[in-house]
Each structure stands twice: as structure tokens, then as C-alpha cells.
Scaffold this motif. Structure first.
Motif, PDB file in Angstrom:
ATOM      1  N   GLY A  38      33.988 -19.064  14.793  1.00 20.86           N
ATOM      2  CA  GLY A  38      34.636 -17.854  14.303  1.00 20.86           C
ATOM      3  C   GLY A  38      34.994 -16.862  15.383  1.00 20.86           C
ATOM      4  N   ALA A  39      34.329 -16.951  16.545  1.00 20.14           N
ATOM      5  CA  ALA A  39      34.604 -16.016  17.640  1.00 20.14           C
ATOM      6  C   ALA A  39      35.645 -16.562  18.610  1.00 20.14           C
ATOM      7  CB  ALA A  39      33.310 -15.708  18.400  1.00 20.14           C
ATOM      8  N   TRP A  40      36.007 -17.823  18.439  1.00 23.14           N
ATOM      9  CA  TRP A  40      36.932 -18.446  19.383  1.00 23.14           C
ATOM     10  C   TRP A  40      38.282 -17.727  19.356  1.00 23.14           C
ATOM     11  CZ3 TRP A  40      36.400 -21.373  23.397  1.00 23.14           C
ATOM     12  CH2 TRP A  40      37.516 -21.977  23.964  1.00 23.14           C
ATOM     13  N   GLY A  41      38.839 -17.475  20.520  1.00 21.72           N
ATOM     14  CA  GLY A  41      40.137 -16.819  20.600  1.00 21.72           C
ATOM     15  C   GLY A  41      40.062 -15.353  20.941  1.00 21.72           C
ATOM     16  N   GLN A  42      38.861 -14.740  20.879  1.00 21.50           N
ATOM     17  CA  GLN A  42      38.741 -13.350  21.305  1.00 21.50           C
ATOM     18  C   GLN A  42      39.085 -13.250  22.786  1.00 21.50           C
ATOM     19  OE1 GLN A  42      34.876 -11.814  20.279  1.00 21.50           O
ATOM     20  NE2 GLN A  42      35.084 -12.330  18.109  1.00 21.50           N
ATOM     21  N   PRO A  43      39.950 -12.313  23.182  1.00 23.23           N
ATOM     22  CA  PRO A  43      40.467 -12.302  24.562  1.00 23.23           C
ATOM     23  C   PRO A  43      39.393 -12.237  25.647  1.00 23.23           C
ATOM     24  CG  PRO A  43      41.805 -10.891  23.181  1.00 23.23           C
ATOM     25  CD  PRO A  43      40.633 -11.308  22.343  1.00 23.23           C
ATOM     26  N   ALA A  44      38.415 -11.334  25.498  1.00 20.98           N
ATOM     27  CA  ALA A  44      37.393 -11.227  26.542  1.00 20.98           C
ATOM     28  C   ALA A  44      36.570 -12.507  26.635  1.00 20.98           C
ATOM     29  CB  ALA A  44      36.485 -10.028  26.270  1.00 20.98           C
ATOM     30  N   LEU A  45      36.236 -13.076  25.489  1.00 16.14           N
ATOM     31  CA  LEU A  45      35.461 -14.312  25.472  1.00 16.14           C
ATOM     32  C   LEU A  45      36.262 -15.465  26.072  1.00 16.14           C
ATOM     33  CD1 LEU A  45      32.754 -15.482  24.597  1.00 16.14           C
ATOM     34  CD2 LEU A  45      33.727 -15.884  22.336  1.00 16.14           C
ATOM     35  N   ALA A  46      37.536 -15.540  25.727  1.00 16.27           N
ATOM     36  CA  ALA A  46      38.393 -16.586  26.295  1.00 16.27           C
ATOM     37  C   ALA A  46      38.502 -16.436  27.811  1.00 16.27           C
ATOM     38  CB  ALA A  46      39.771 -16.531  25.649  1.00 16.27           C
ATOM     39  N   ALA A  47      38.566 -15.196  28.288  1.00 15.14           N
ATOM     40  CA  ALA A  47      38.650 -14.970  29.736  1.00 15.14           C
ATOM     41  C   ALA A  47      37.372 -15.401  30.442  1.00 15.14           C
ATOM     42  CB  ALA A  47      38.932 -13.498  30.017  1.00 15.14           C
ATOM     43  N   LEU A  48      36.219 -15.176  29.804  1.00 15.42           N
ATOM     44  CA  LEU A  48      34.959 -15.604  30.413  1.00 15.42           C
ATOM     45  C   LEU A  48      34.856 -17.121  30.438  1.00 15.42           C
ATOM     46  CD1 LEU A  48      32.249 -14.942  31.639  1.00 15.42           C
ATOM     47  CD2 LEU A  48      31.317 -14.697  29.331  1.00 15.42           C
ATOM     48  N   VAL A  49      35.279 -17.777  29.371  1.00 16.52           N
ATOM     49  CA  VAL A  49      35.281 -19.241  29.355  1.00 16.52           C
ATOM     50  C   VAL A  49      36.185 -19.770  30.466  1.00 16.52           C
ATOM     51  CG1 VAL A  49      35.979 -21.277  28.036  1.00 16.52           C
ATOM     52  CG2 VAL A  49      34.705 -19.443  26.910  1.00 16.52           C
ATOM     53  N   ALA A  50      37.353 -19.156  30.645  1.00 14.70           N
ATOM     54  CA  ALA A  50      38.263 -19.587  31.708  1.00 14.70           C
ATOM     55  C   ALA A  50      37.630 -19.398  33.082  1.00 14.70           C
ATOM     56  CB  ALA A  50      39.569 -18.806  31.615  1.00 14.70           C
ATOM     57  N   ALA A  51      36.896 -18.301  33.272  1.00 11.33           N
ATOM     58  CA  ALA A  51      36.224 -18.072  34.553  1.00 11.33           C
ATOM     59  C   ALA A  51      35.141 -19.114  34.801  1.00 11.33           C
ATOM     60  CB  ALA A  51      35.630 -16.666  34.577  1.00 11.33           C
ATOM     61  N   LEU A  52      34.416 -19.498  33.750  1.00 13.90           N
ATOM     62  CA  LEU A  52      33.391 -20.543  33.888  1.00 13.90           C
ATOM     63  C   LEU A  52      34.033 -21.885  34.238  1.00 13.90           C
ATOM     64  CD1 LEU A  52      31.082 -19.606  30.893  1.00 13.90           C
ATOM     65  CD2 LEU A  52      30.372 -19.693  33.292  1.00 13.90           C
TER      66      LEU A  52
END
Length: 291
Positions: free
Chosen positions: A271-285
Motif C-alpha cells: 500500500g505504500a509503494w509509489g510514495q515519492p520519498a520511499l521510491a527515492a530511498l529504494v532507488a538510492a539503495l
């Protein structure tokens, strides 16, 4: 209240109506409704115009404050939705910290300085519960690629193969690659705490046809290498576990037949997938893992 404020600011009902795009009658009706609700007069006639009563001035002032707060709330919401602000709770396990999570967090903070990060360690035996319960937004975990738990989305970060760690001068140290079965009769130093990493090691040993005989159980890669260096057994340690500490008294060799490999994933609630800040952190990882 915003209609009242417009009348106060413009000095007449007709001027307020022109500014708001209403008819004078509609403005008068809105003010009359507000007077009934408050039980007091808000405007008094002065010549062809009106002026606010003390109560009218009070409510008009509050209307200005409300309008400013609504605008501030809208701007804050826009920042949150775009990923410019907010907070994320991140959990990770020990050996992923320095080589993977630290550079990812540093890169993320440079790009998103107003997003607060709460960093902490996972429970090694149950690393996903905090994410599923909503107490964490993301967890770096060891989990197979093909079995995402219900309610979670897994993003592959990297595969982390295990290496055989032998005492210097061990009879197998001369070989560049070892068959895992060659270690079946060796005393083992347990390097993994209970949990998915230990499951990876034991699963590979089962596939090679044996169960390791653990003489010392450390649950820690650095400590395990010390016991190996002292000649008390051999150990299996993943590459990330060797990245920042390799004991000078051990020899490290590749494995095959099979090669144990743990899979590092970022776990996020569906349900949280797609949130911009979370997506940016996943991309950084993912970028840190790639490097």
C-alpha cells in the motif's frame, strides 16, 4: 467567514461580491447566516456602505488566520506528496549497514534534506513484522526472490555469495574453489544468528548432502573469523561480512556445489509503494548495491 472577511476588506457588500464573483444578494445571505449562527451582528450600515462590528472584526481576523493556515497546509501537503518533506522509518541488518545502507542514506539526504530518516536494526529472526505492522516504512532483509510475503513488495538489491573461511595453512587452502561437500567432516564455527541467513547456509549444506557439525556458535562474522584463525574450525561468511573485516589469520575461498547465496531485498508495504520519498530511498539503495 471568508465572505465576511471580503466585505470587511472591501468596505461594501457589492465590492466584496465583485471580488468573489458572487451576487450582492448571495453575499448578504452568507453574512446573515453567519450572524444567526453566532447570535450577534457582524456588520452595520454606514451611508452606502457597511462597517464591521467588534464581533465582525474579530471573526474577519480569524478568517484571515484560517485562510493562511489552509494555504500553509496545502503547501505542506504538496511537499509531502512530492517527497520533499516527511519521515521514513528504515530497518536493516548489521552487515548491510556500512557497505549498503550508509552510502544510500548519504545520497538520499543530499537529494532530500527535509525528509527525516529514523534508522535502526531489524530483528534478525523476524525482520518483516515492523514493515507489515506499519512501524517501519522499509526494511533491508535477506529473503528469496520468488516468495514475496502477502502485503509486501520486495525489491532485489543484490546477491551476496558465501565464502569458505579457513585457518591459514588448512589442508584445503591450496585450492582456489572448494566443493561445499569437502567441508562436511570439518568442525564448523557458526557465524550466523538464527534467522534467514542461517537458513541459507543450512539449506546449501542439505543440498550438498550433509549437516554441519558446529563446535562453536558465535552468531557474528568477526568473532567467527577469530575462532577460525585460532584453528577451532571453518566458517561460511558472506562477502558483505568480509567487506570491512577480514582476519589476517584466515584464508578465504570460493564455494560451489552449491554456492550458498543470500539475496538482499528492500521490503516495502504494498500500500505504500509509489510514495515519492520511499521510491527515492529504494532507488538510492539499488544504486548503492550496484556499486
Amino acid at each position: 467567514m471568508q465572505v465576511l472577511r471580503a466585505v470587511v476588506d472591501h468596505g461594501s457588500v457589492s465590492a466584496a461580491a465583485g471580488a468573489l464573483g458572487y451576487t450582492p444578494s448571495a453575499v448578504s445571505q452568507q453574512v446573515a447566516v453567519l450572524e444567526r449562527e453566532t447570535g450577534t451582528a457582524l456588520l452595520e450600515r454606514v451611508g452606502r456602505g457597511v462597517r464591521p462590528t467588534a464581533a465582525g472584526l474579530l471573526l474577519a481576523g480569524h478568517a484571515a488566520t484560517i485562510e493562511r493556515q489552509v494555504a500553509e497546509a496545502g503547501a505542506a501537503l504538496a511537499d509531502l506528496r512530492s517527497g520533499r518533506t516527511g519521515s521514513l522509518t528504515v530497518r536493516y541488518f548489521g552487515t548491510a549497514g556500512a557497505p549498503l545502507v550508509a552510502p544510500a542514506v548519504a545520497a538520499f539526504r543530499r537529494a532530500h534534506p527535509r525528509v527525516r530518516l529514523d534508522l535502526g536494526m531489524t530483528d534478525p529472526e523476524d525482520p518483516l513484522t515492523e514493515v507489515l505492522d506499519g512501524r517501519a516504512d522499509l526494511a533491508v532483509v535477506v529473503h528469496p526472490r520468488d516468495t514475496p510475503p502477502p502485503g509486501l513488495r520486495l525489491v532485489h538489491l543484490r546477491d551476496d555469495p558465501y565464502r569458505a573461511v579457513l585457518p591459514t595453512g588448512h589442508r584445503l587452502a591450496a585450492k582456489r574453489v572448494l566443493d561445499l561437500a569437502e567441508l562436511a567432516d570439518e568442525p564448523w564455527v557458526g557465524a550466523e544468528p538464527p534467522g534467514p541467513c542461517r537458513t541459507v547456509v543450512l539449506g546449501a549444506c542439505d543440498a550438498a548432502g550433509f549437516r554441519p557439525s558446529v563446535t562453536v556458535d558465535t552468531g557474528d562474522y568477526a568473532t567467527a573469523q577469530g575462532f577460525v584463525a585460532a584453528g577451532l574450525g571453518i566458517a561460511l561468511v558472506p562477502l558483505l561480512g568480509l567487506a570491512h573485516h577480514r582476519h589476517p589469520g584466515v584464508t578465504v575461498r570460493r564455494l560451489r556445489g552449491p554456492e550458498p547465496v543470500r539475496t538482499l531485498q528492500a521490503a516495502v508495504r504494498t500500500g505504500a509503494w509509489g510514495q515519492p520519498a520511499l521510491a527515492a530511498l529504494v532507488a538510492a539503495l539499488r544504486e548503492a548495491a550496484r556499486r
